[in-house]
Design a protein around this motif. Structure first.
Motif, mmCIF file in Angstrom:
data_model
loop_
_atom_site.group_PDB
_atom_site.id
_atom_site.type_symbol
_atom_site.label_atom_id
_atom_site.label_comp_id
_atom_site.label_asym_id
_atom_site.label_seq_id
_atom_site.Cartn_x
_atom_site.Cartn_y
_atom_site.Cartn_z
ATOM 1 N N VAL A 241 0.843 -1.194 0.000
ATOM 2 C CA VAL A 241 0.000 0.000 0.000
ATOM 3 C C VAL A 241 0.880 1.246 0.000
ATOM 4 O O VAL A 241 1.899 1.290 0.687
ATOM 5 C CB VAL A 241 -0.939 0.022 1.232
ATOM 6 N N SER A 242 0.467 2.247 -0.784
ATOM 7 C CA SER A 242 1.157 3.533 -0.787
ATOM 8 C C SER A 242 0.124 4.646 -0.749
ATOM 9 O O SER A 242 -0.873 4.592 -1.451
ATOM 10 C CB SER A 242 2.046 3.685 -2.022
ATOM 11 N N ARG A 243 0.399 5.639 0.053
ATOM 12 C CA ARG A 243 -0.468 6.811 0.138
ATOM 13 C C ARG A 243 0.178 8.020 -0.537
ATOM 14 O O ARG A 243 -0.265 9.138 -0.366
ATOM 15 C CB ARG A 243 -0.776 7.115 1.599
ATOM 16 N N GLY A 244 1.254 7.785 -1.273
ATOM 17 C CA GLY A 244 1.957 8.865 -1.982
ATOM 18 C C GLY A 244 3.441 8.597 -2.016
ATOM 19 O O GLY A 244 3.951 7.940 -2.897
ATOM 20 N N ILE A 245 4.144 9.092 -1.010
ATOM 21 C CA ILE A 245 5.574 8.831 -0.859
ATOM 22 C C ILE A 245 5.714 7.552 -0.029
ATOM 23 O O ILE A 245 5.056 7.412 0.997
ATOM 24 C CB ILE A 245 6.274 10.007 -0.125
ATOM 25 N N PRO A 246 6.568 6.612 -0.458
ATOM 26 C CA PRO A 246 6.716 5.378 0.328
ATOM 27 C C PRO A 246 7.150 5.655 1.767
ATOM 28 O O PRO A 246 7.960 6.547 2.015
ATOM 29 C CB PRO A 246 7.800 4.605 -0.422
#
Length: 197
Positions: free
Chosen positions: A185-190
């Protein structure tokens, strides 16, 4: 098709895509470095809307061979640390999305460099239509999840949802089909933990 409602891809389209790939892509006789877990890459993807506005999708750290963009083009992507110091900068071109709304897109994988795990704080895509910055605080993109086989690393799905609950529900459905699947899962920047996976 993926852009029609409801969103789906049937057996007919899957078979034709697979047939095309097996005819046009060379078979690798030796395992790739990613198969041994040696290649760590930063997956960057995004594009430009039909109106010319750039956007970025959530970035992922994956065990895949690097595939950097061909240098050149009207667009530039930069990775920066929290103080604004540049970690990398690349120029790139985008491909027009066939049968789409007139937008363009890109996807490539950069080989991970030492120090990025603790330093990468933002990604900026800029070009003729403006710029878009993705950072841990912006909340400008939907979270995304890559569902893959942990042994072969074959991607089984890319899931997206505007709400955390919706994404969690989609992940739960995927794991109900095959509990052995791995979910990234990623919300933008790892997150820092993503770089060590």
């Amino acid at each position: 098709m993926g852009y029609c409602d409801p969103h789906w891809i049937g057996d007919y389209h899957f078979y034709n895509a697979m047939r095309f790939r097996t005819r046009t892509e060379p078979l690798e006789s030796a395992p790739s470095p990613a198969a041994d877990g040696d290649a760590r890459s930063l997956l960057l993807w995004g594009g430009v809307s039909a109106e010319g506005v750039p956007y970025l999708e959530p970035a992922f750290v994956l065990d895949i061979p690097p595939s950097p963009p061909v240098d050149g083009g009207n667009y530039r992507i930069r990775g920066r640390d929290a103080s604004g110091e540049e970690l990398f900068a690349l120029s790139l071109d985008m491909w027009r999305i066939a049968d789409g709304d007139g937008g363009s897109g890109f996807a490539f994988a950069l080989p991970v460099r030492a120090g990025w795990a603790d330093a990468l704080a933002s990604l900026t895509l800029s070009g003729p239509g403006g710029s878009f910055t993705l950072d841990g605080e912006s909340g400008l993109v939907e979270a995304a999840a890559i569902v893959r086989n942990p042994v072969t690393r074959q991607v089984r799905g890319i899931l997206r949802d505007a709400s955390a609950a919706g994404l969690a529900g989609a992940v739960e459905e995927a794991l109900a089909v095959d509990p052995a699947l791995e979910v990234l899962v990623s919300r933008g920047i790892p997150d820092p933990a993503d770089w060590d996976r």
